[in-house]
Design a protein around this motif. Structure first.
Motif, PDB file in Angstrom:
ATOM      1  N   THR A  56      -3.860  53.923 -53.796  1.00  0.00           N
ATOM      2  CA  THR A  56      -4.510  54.400 -54.835  1.00  0.00           C
ATOM      3  C   THR A  56      -5.088  53.414 -55.528  1.00  0.00           C
ATOM      4  O   THR A  56      -6.607  53.606 -55.927  1.00  0.00           O
ATOM      5  CB  THR A  56      -3.560  55.036 -56.054  1.00  0.00           C
ATOM      6  OG1 THR A  56      -2.773  56.029 -55.180  1.00  0.00           O
ATOM      7  CG2 THR A  56      -4.359  55.920 -57.063  1.00  0.00           C
ATOM      8  N   LEU A  57      -4.755  52.188 -55.737  1.00  0.00           N
ATOM      9  CA  LEU A  57      -5.299  51.144 -56.519  1.00  0.00           C
ATOM     10  C   LEU A  57      -6.412  50.700 -55.922  1.00  0.00           C
ATOM     11  O   LEU A  57      -7.589  50.279 -56.451  1.00  0.00           O
ATOM     12  CB  LEU A  57      -4.401  49.811 -56.726  1.00  0.00           C
ATOM     13  CG  LEU A  57      -3.506  50.227 -57.704  1.00  0.00           C
ATOM     14  CD1 LEU A  57      -2.421  48.960 -57.871  1.00  0.00           C
ATOM     15  CD2 LEU A  57      -3.965  50.305 -59.056  1.00  0.00           C
ATOM     16  N   GLN A  58      -6.625  50.696 -54.476  1.00  0.00           N
ATOM     17  CA  GLN A  58      -7.667  50.077 -53.692  1.00  0.00           C
ATOM     18  C   GLN A  58      -8.918  50.670 -53.993  1.00  0.00           C
ATOM     19  O   GLN A  58     -10.044  50.314 -54.041  1.00  0.00           O
ATOM     20  CB  GLN A  58      -7.406  50.125 -52.078  1.00  0.00           C
ATOM     21  CG  GLN A  58      -6.348  49.062 -51.699  1.00  0.00           C
ATOM     22  CD  GLN A  58      -7.024  47.651 -51.663  1.00  0.00           C
ATOM     23  OE1 GLN A  58      -8.050  47.643 -51.663  1.00  0.00           O
ATOM     24  NE2 GLN A  58      -6.267  46.586 -51.799  1.00  0.00           N
ATOM     25  N   LYS A  84     -14.246  49.917 -55.942  1.00  0.00           N
ATOM     26  CA  LYS A  84     -15.353  50.728 -56.501  1.00  0.00           C
ATOM     27  C   LYS A  84     -15.558  52.219 -56.209  1.00  0.00           C
ATOM     28  O   LYS A  84     -16.731  52.598 -56.017  1.00  0.00           O
ATOM     29  CB  LYS A  84     -16.517  49.993 -56.930  1.00  0.00           C
ATOM     30  CG  LYS A  84     -16.086  48.922 -58.215  1.00  0.00           C
ATOM     31  CD  LYS A  84     -17.701  48.625 -58.637  1.00  0.00           C
ATOM     32  CE  LYS A  84     -17.609  47.621 -59.804  1.00  0.00           C
ATOM     33  NZ  LYS A  84     -18.856  47.256 -60.573  1.00  0.00           N
ATOM     34  N   SER A  85     -14.579  52.459 -55.066  1.00  0.00           N
ATOM     35  CA  SER A  85     -14.808  53.739 -54.280  1.00  0.00           C
ATOM     36  C   SER A  85     -14.666  54.847 -55.335  1.00  0.00           C
ATOM     37  O   SER A  85     -15.161  55.941 -55.347  1.00  0.00           O
ATOM     38  CB  SER A  85     -13.928  53.931 -53.310  1.00  0.00           C
ATOM     39  OG  SER A  85     -14.076  52.834 -52.312  1.00  0.00           O
ATOM     40  N   THR A  86     -13.734  54.727 -56.405  1.00  0.00           N
ATOM     41  CA  THR A  86     -13.628  55.448 -57.659  1.00  0.00           C
ATOM     42  C   THR A  86     -13.774  54.711 -58.819  1.00  0.00           C
ATOM     43  O   THR A  86     -13.490  53.447 -58.843  1.00  0.00           O
ATOM     44  CB  THR A  86     -12.255  56.164 -57.553  1.00  0.00           C
ATOM     45  OG1 THR A  86     -11.247  55.169 -57.780  1.00  0.00           O
ATOM     46  CG2 THR A  86     -12.112  56.997 -56.162  1.00  0.00           C
ATOM     47  N   ASP A  87     -13.806  55.314 -59.942  1.00  0.00           N
ATOM     48  CA  ASP A  87     -14.031  54.868 -61.383  1.00  0.00           C
ATOM     49  C   ASP A  87     -12.487  54.813 -61.964  1.00  0.00           C
ATOM     50  O   ASP A  87     -12.296  53.796 -62.574  1.00  0.00           O
ATOM     51  CB  ASP A  87     -15.014  55.600 -62.177  1.00  0.00           C
ATOM     52  CG  ASP A  87     -16.268  55.701 -61.600  1.00  0.00           C
ATOM     53  OD1 ASP A  87     -16.817  54.577 -61.410  1.00  0.00           O
ATOM     54  OD2 ASP A  87     -16.705  56.879 -61.218  1.00  0.00           O
ATOM     55  N   ILE A  88     -11.722  55.817 -61.618  1.00  0.00           N
ATOM     56  CA  ILE A  88     -10.523  55.835 -62.345  1.00  0.00           C
ATOM     57  C   ILE A  88      -9.436  56.479 -61.212  1.00  0.00           C
ATOM     58  O   ILE A  88      -9.763  56.941 -60.318  1.00  0.00           O
ATOM     59  CB  ILE A  88     -10.580  56.860 -63.445  1.00  0.00           C
ATOM     60  CG1 ILE A  88     -11.270  56.514 -64.712  1.00  0.00           C
ATOM     61  CG2 ILE A  88      -9.099  57.297 -63.857  1.00  0.00           C
ATOM     62  CD1 ILE A  88     -11.461  57.492 -65.800  1.00  0.00           C
TER      63      ILE A  88
END
Length: 334
Positions: free
Chosen positions: A88-90, A95-99
């Motif tokens: 999840t953190l990765q 920056k694949s996700t913002d949150i």
């Protein structure tokens, strides 16, 4: 020149009113035509990682997206699901996700300590009231005291379940072989096929095994009261994300939580469809997650979290005041 008659005055006034009315109609038509060709104000795009699809607490972000709570805050949200922990953190670190929602605080502290540009934007759950560990029905294991030398599952390094099993081993003085099995479904398969001795479980998953008699509960996280007054999972954002967007995210998130508990029948039906479980099981699940544990926004026991991270060798030394201020950026409620 003749003086104006009353009739001519009234006729002039009527003409003026007509002209004004026609002008107003023309202006309104022009405004409508302009609105038709101009683009609507664009919502802010946001990508979210949701940990462990199907869990009640992490479904909050999913429902916020699917039921329009994010849209009402001007957020155009897309989402993906992960197996929890470092996975999840990765997504945020790259920056694949913002949150990322519902990720273990131990892993967050460890990632930040290694230079990850992460900030905690909200507590996701206080304590771990929902987690439990199961064994097969014919297992000789009765409780956590019997875990010594056994293969005991957790999801991912730095996850909530990782912190729980580390704390459990210390409290009961046992030395199990800890096995990272990933998703709950994978842990279940490994238990029932005999690859591990103890599987971790989080409602609604594996309730069916217990009800059918195929498995037994051997340990519950609530047996560790020291963890119940400590933030265990958090929502995190990349440090580049606008604080104003974070504020709107949190506002929509909290309105969704209110809907989940204020509308129990409606949310149970929606949750049953989402988690692919019978509605009767879906109705049971919120009882594992006291409302107050999810509505708590601020962190509790960060000093203990940091100490746990040091013990687990995620970081080498306590965080400085400056580091804590950079790591924890929870906007005020409004």
């Amino acid at each position: 020149m003749r003086p104006a008659t009353r009739d001519s005055e009234m006729q002039g006034a009527s003409t003026m009113k007509t002209n004004l009315r026609n002008a107003a109609v023309a202006a309104a038509a022009a405004a409508l035509a302009l609105a038709a060709v101009l683009p609507a104000s664009a919502a802010d795009k946001l990508k979210i990682a949701i940990s462990q699809k199907g869990l009640w607490d992490t479904s909050t972000a999913y429902f916020a997206a699917e039921r329009g709570f994010f849209k009402a805050e001007g957020l155009d949200v897309s989402y993906l699901f992960t197996g929890g922990g470092t996975e999840t953190l990765q997504t945020v670190m790259t920056k694949s996700t913002d949150i990322a929602t519902g990720t273990g605080i131990l892993g967050v502290i460890g990632a930040y300590g290694k230079g990850a540009k992460l900030s905690i934007i909200r507590s996701e759950i206080l304590g771990a009231p929902e987690a439990f560990w199961i064994v097969k029905a014919d297992s000789k294991i009765k409780s956590a005291k019997d875990f010594d030398g056994k293969q005991v599952a957790f999801s991912r390094p730095g996850s909530t379940t990782h912190l729980i099993v580390l704390t459990m081993a210390k409290k009961f003085g046992v030395k199990p072989t800890l096995v990272s099995t990933g998703a709950i479904s994978a842990s279940r398969i490994q238990l029932m096929s005999g690859q591990i001795d103890v599987s971790y479980s989080i409602p609604p998953f594996n309730i069916d095994l217990v009800k059918s008699g195929a498995a037994r509960v051997a340990f519950r996280a609530t047996e560790l009261p020291e963890l119940q007054q400590q933030t265990i999972r958090v929502n995190v954002a990349h440090q580049d994300l606008s604080p104003e967007i974070v504020t709107r995210f949190n506002r929509a998130y909290e309105k969704t939580l209110a809907w989940m508990y204020d509308k129990p029948e409606e949310s149970a039906a929606a949750y049953a469809a989402y988690a692919k479980v019978p509605v009767d099981i879906a109705r049971e699940v919120p009882a594992y997650y006291p409302r107050a544990t999810l509505e708590k926004r601020e962190l509790v026991g960060l000093d203990r979290n940091v100490a746990d991270a040091i013990t687990a060798k995620f970081i080498k030394a306590p965080l400085t005041a400056k580091q804590e201020a950079e790591l924890v950026r929870i906007p005020a409620a409004n």
